[in-house]
Design a protein around this motif. Structure first.
Motif, PDB file in Angstrom:
ATOM      1  N   LEU A 196      28.086  98.166  -5.670  1.00  0.00           N
ATOM      2  CA  LEU A 196      28.936  97.624  -6.716  1.00  0.00           C
ATOM      3  C   LEU A 196      28.171  96.575  -7.522  1.00  0.00           C
ATOM      4  O   LEU A 196      27.243  95.941  -7.010  1.00  0.00           O
ATOM      5  CB  LEU A 196      30.186  96.981  -6.105  1.00  0.00           C
ATOM      6  CG  LEU A 196      31.185  97.911  -5.418  1.00  0.00           C
ATOM      7  CD1 LEU A 196      32.284  97.083  -4.759  1.00  0.00           C
ATOM      8  CD2 LEU A 196      31.774  98.898  -6.418  1.00  0.00           C
ATOM      9  N   PRO A 197      28.541  96.364  -8.776  1.00  0.00           N
ATOM     10  CA  PRO A 197      27.876  95.312  -9.561  1.00  0.00           C
ATOM     11  C   PRO A 197      28.205  93.935  -9.009  1.00  0.00           C
ATOM     12  O   PRO A 197      29.303  93.697  -8.488  1.00  0.00           O
ATOM     13  CB  PRO A 197      28.441  95.510 -10.966  1.00  0.00           C
ATOM     14  CG  PRO A 197      29.753  96.212 -10.748  1.00  0.00           C
ATOM     15  CD  PRO A 197      29.568  97.078  -9.555  1.00  0.00           C
ATOM     16  N   GLY A 198      27.246  93.018  -9.119  1.00  0.00           N
ATOM     17  CA  GLY A 198      27.477  91.668  -8.663  1.00  0.00           C
ATOM     18  C   GLY A 198      28.457  90.938  -9.570  1.00  0.00           C
ATOM     19  O   GLY A 198      28.585  91.266 -10.753  1.00  0.00           O
ATOM     20  N   PRO A 199      29.163  89.954  -9.025  1.00  0.00           N
ATOM     21  CA  PRO A 199      29.074  89.473  -7.641  1.00  0.00           C
ATOM     22  C   PRO A 199      30.014  90.182  -6.675  1.00  0.00           C
ATOM     23  O   PRO A 199      30.181  89.746  -5.547  1.00  0.00           O
ATOM     24  CB  PRO A 199      29.482  88.002  -7.778  1.00  0.00           C
ATOM     25  CG  PRO A 199      30.532  88.035  -8.872  1.00  0.00           C
ATOM     26  CD  PRO A 199      30.078  89.116  -9.834  1.00  0.00           C
ATOM     27  N   TRP A 200      30.631  91.310  -7.109  1.00  0.00           N
ATOM     28  CA  TRP A 200      31.635  91.953  -6.265  1.00  0.00           C
ATOM     29  C   TRP A 200      31.017  92.600  -5.036  1.00  0.00           C
ATOM     30  O   TRP A 200      31.670  92.700  -4.000  1.00  0.00           O
ATOM     31  CB  TRP A 200      32.419  92.978  -7.089  1.00  0.00           C
ATOM     32  CG  TRP A 200      33.278  92.319  -8.115  1.00  0.00           C
ATOM     33  CD1 TRP A 200      33.074  92.269  -9.461  1.00  0.00           C
ATOM     34  CD2 TRP A 200      34.461  91.557  -7.865  1.00  0.00           C
ATOM     35  NE1 TRP A 200      34.058  91.537 -10.082  1.00  0.00           N
ATOM     36  CE2 TRP A 200      34.932  91.090  -9.118  1.00  0.00           C
ATOM     37  CE3 TRP A 200      35.176  91.240  -6.709  1.00  0.00           C
ATOM     38  CZ2 TRP A 200      36.086  90.310  -9.236  1.00  0.00           C
ATOM     39  CZ3 TRP A 200      36.323  90.469  -6.831  1.00  0.00           C
ATOM     40  CH2 TRP A 200      36.768  90.016  -8.070  1.00  0.00           C
ATOM     41  N   ASN A 201      29.776  93.045  -5.144  1.00  0.00           N
ATOM     42  CA  ASN A 201      29.139  93.611  -3.948  1.00  0.00           C
ATOM     43  C   ASN A 201      29.009  92.559  -2.851  1.00  0.00           C
ATOM     44  O   ASN A 201      29.249  92.838  -1.670  1.00  0.00           O
ATOM     45  CB  ASN A 201      27.762  94.188  -4.310  1.00  0.00           C
ATOM     46  CG  ASN A 201      26.850  93.163  -4.965  1.00  0.00           C
ATOM     47  OD1 ASN A 201      27.289  92.093  -5.386  1.00  0.00           O
ATOM     48  ND2 ASN A 201      25.573  93.494  -5.056  1.00  0.00           N
ATOM     49  N   GLU A 202      28.669  91.338  -3.236  1.00  0.00           N
ATOM     50  CA  GLU A 202      28.531  90.257  -2.267  1.00  0.00           C
ATOM     51  C   GLU A 202      29.899  89.806  -1.749  1.00  0.00           C
ATOM     52  O   GLU A 202      30.072  89.580  -0.547  1.00  0.00           O
ATOM     53  CB  GLU A 202      27.800  89.080  -2.917  1.00  0.00           C
ATOM     54  CG  GLU A 202      27.543  87.896  -2.004  1.00  0.00           C
ATOM     55  CD  GLU A 202      26.348  88.088  -1.098  1.00  0.00           C
ATOM     56  OE1 GLU A 202      26.112  87.219  -0.242  1.00  0.00           O
ATOM     57  OE2 GLU A 202      25.649  89.113  -1.245  1.00  0.00           O
ATOM     58  N   ARG A 203      30.861  89.686  -2.634  1.00  0.00           N
ATOM     59  CA  ARG A 203      32.184  89.197  -2.241  1.00  0.00           C
ATOM     60  C   ARG A 203      32.900  90.183  -1.317  1.00  0.00           C
ATOM     61  O   ARG A 203      33.367  89.820  -0.237  1.00  0.00           O
ATOM     62  CB  ARG A 203      33.030  88.931  -3.481  1.00  0.00           C
ATOM     63  CG  ARG A 203      32.536  87.761  -4.330  1.00  0.00           C
ATOM     64  CD  ARG A 203      33.326  87.643  -5.624  1.00  0.00           C
ATOM     65  NE  ARG A 203      32.865  86.527  -6.443  1.00  0.00           N
ATOM     66  CZ  ARG A 203      33.332  86.277  -7.674  1.00  0.00           C
ATOM     67  NH1 ARG A 203      34.270  87.064  -8.206  1.00  0.00           N
ATOM     68  NH2 ARG A 203      32.873  85.252  -8.357  1.00  0.00           N
TER      69      ARG A 203
END
Length: 259
Positions: A196-203
């Motif tokens: 997923l595009p950041g920052p959603w991949n991290e979240r």
């Protein structure tokens, strides 16, 4: 209650699938030994310059994740086998208090999973440390004491996988459906989330089950598909929710519908 627990323990150890399922993480310990021996042999043959680019990831962490998936399958099989054969009706006749039955199953499955996690994770860690010895291989622990908090966090997450699988199996009453869901959560969803595009991949990656043990001890889940934005207390609460929410939903469902 003790009689119900004893009966559930007898049923669990009487099923052949229990031994097949638990044999997988034990087999991964043997694979970790072979991989560590291979890595040491390669390291000893490298020049000092090449050794800077050589790394060996934590085999204990890998085996903790494998063990988690296996005991989740164990949690599924602990109840769906009874639905498949119709034995659940006999069980509920013998133990009409359905929540007591579920609690006993959860206790037995959780205890077996915890012991398995302890043996596999710490066994892998100490055997690997013994094989690597004093070689400063990148990715390997510099000391035993500094690694203990994360090891205990990894072990503590193992029974959560099992209880998640048990609760899911009660809700779905399908071996295939529950196991597919477990594998989706353990392997497919983390990969999809990481793209997923950041920052959603991290979240979003921080809330996945495999991401939580590292965050509980304040780690950053470096070199993994997981995120690390949760503070340790929140990560611990989310980990507990992975076991509590499915079991709570399972208890409500089990008491409201027919066997």
């Amino acid at each position: 209650m003790s009689d119900v627990i004893a009966a559930e323990w007898l049923k669990l150890r009487s099923i052949r699938s229990t031994y097949f399922t638990l044999a997988v993480p034990v087999g991964f310990v043997a694979m970790a030994v072979l991989l560590a021996i291979y890595a040491v042999n390669v390291w000893d043959g490298l020049s000092p310059a090449d050794r800077d680019h050589f790394a060996l990831s934590s085999l204990a962490t890998l085996n903790a994740e494998v063990t988690g998936i296996c005991v989740a399958v164990l949690g599924v099989l602990a109840i769906t086998g009874e639905y498949r054969t119709g034995m659940i009706r006999t069980t509920l006749t013998a133990v009409p208090r359905r929540r007591v039955l579920l609690l006993a199953k959860a206790g037995v499955v959780g205890a077996v999973s915890l012991v398995t996690g302890l043996v596999v994770v710490f066994g892998t860690f100490f055997i690997t440390v013994a094989i690597v010895g004093g070689r400063p291989i990148r990715g390997q622990p510099s000391g035993v004491v500094s690694e203990l908090p994360e090891l205990f966090a990894r072990v503590g997450a193992v029974p959560v996988f099992a209880l998640f699988g048990l609760g899911l199996a009660v809700l779905l009453r399908s071996t295939a459906g529950a196991i597919v869901t477990v594998f989706m959560l353990g392997y497919v969803v983390p990969i999809l989330t990481s793209h997923l595009p950041g920052p959603w991949n991290e979240r979003l990656g921080s809330f996945l089950l495999g991401a939580l043990p590292g965050q509980i001890v304040g780690g950053d889940n470096e070199n993994s598909v997981y995120g690390a934005v949760l503070p340790p207390p929140v990560a611990l609460l989310v980990l507990a929710a992975y076991a509590a929410l499915p079991l709570t939903a399972a208890a409500l469902t089990l008491t409201r519908r027919d066997a």
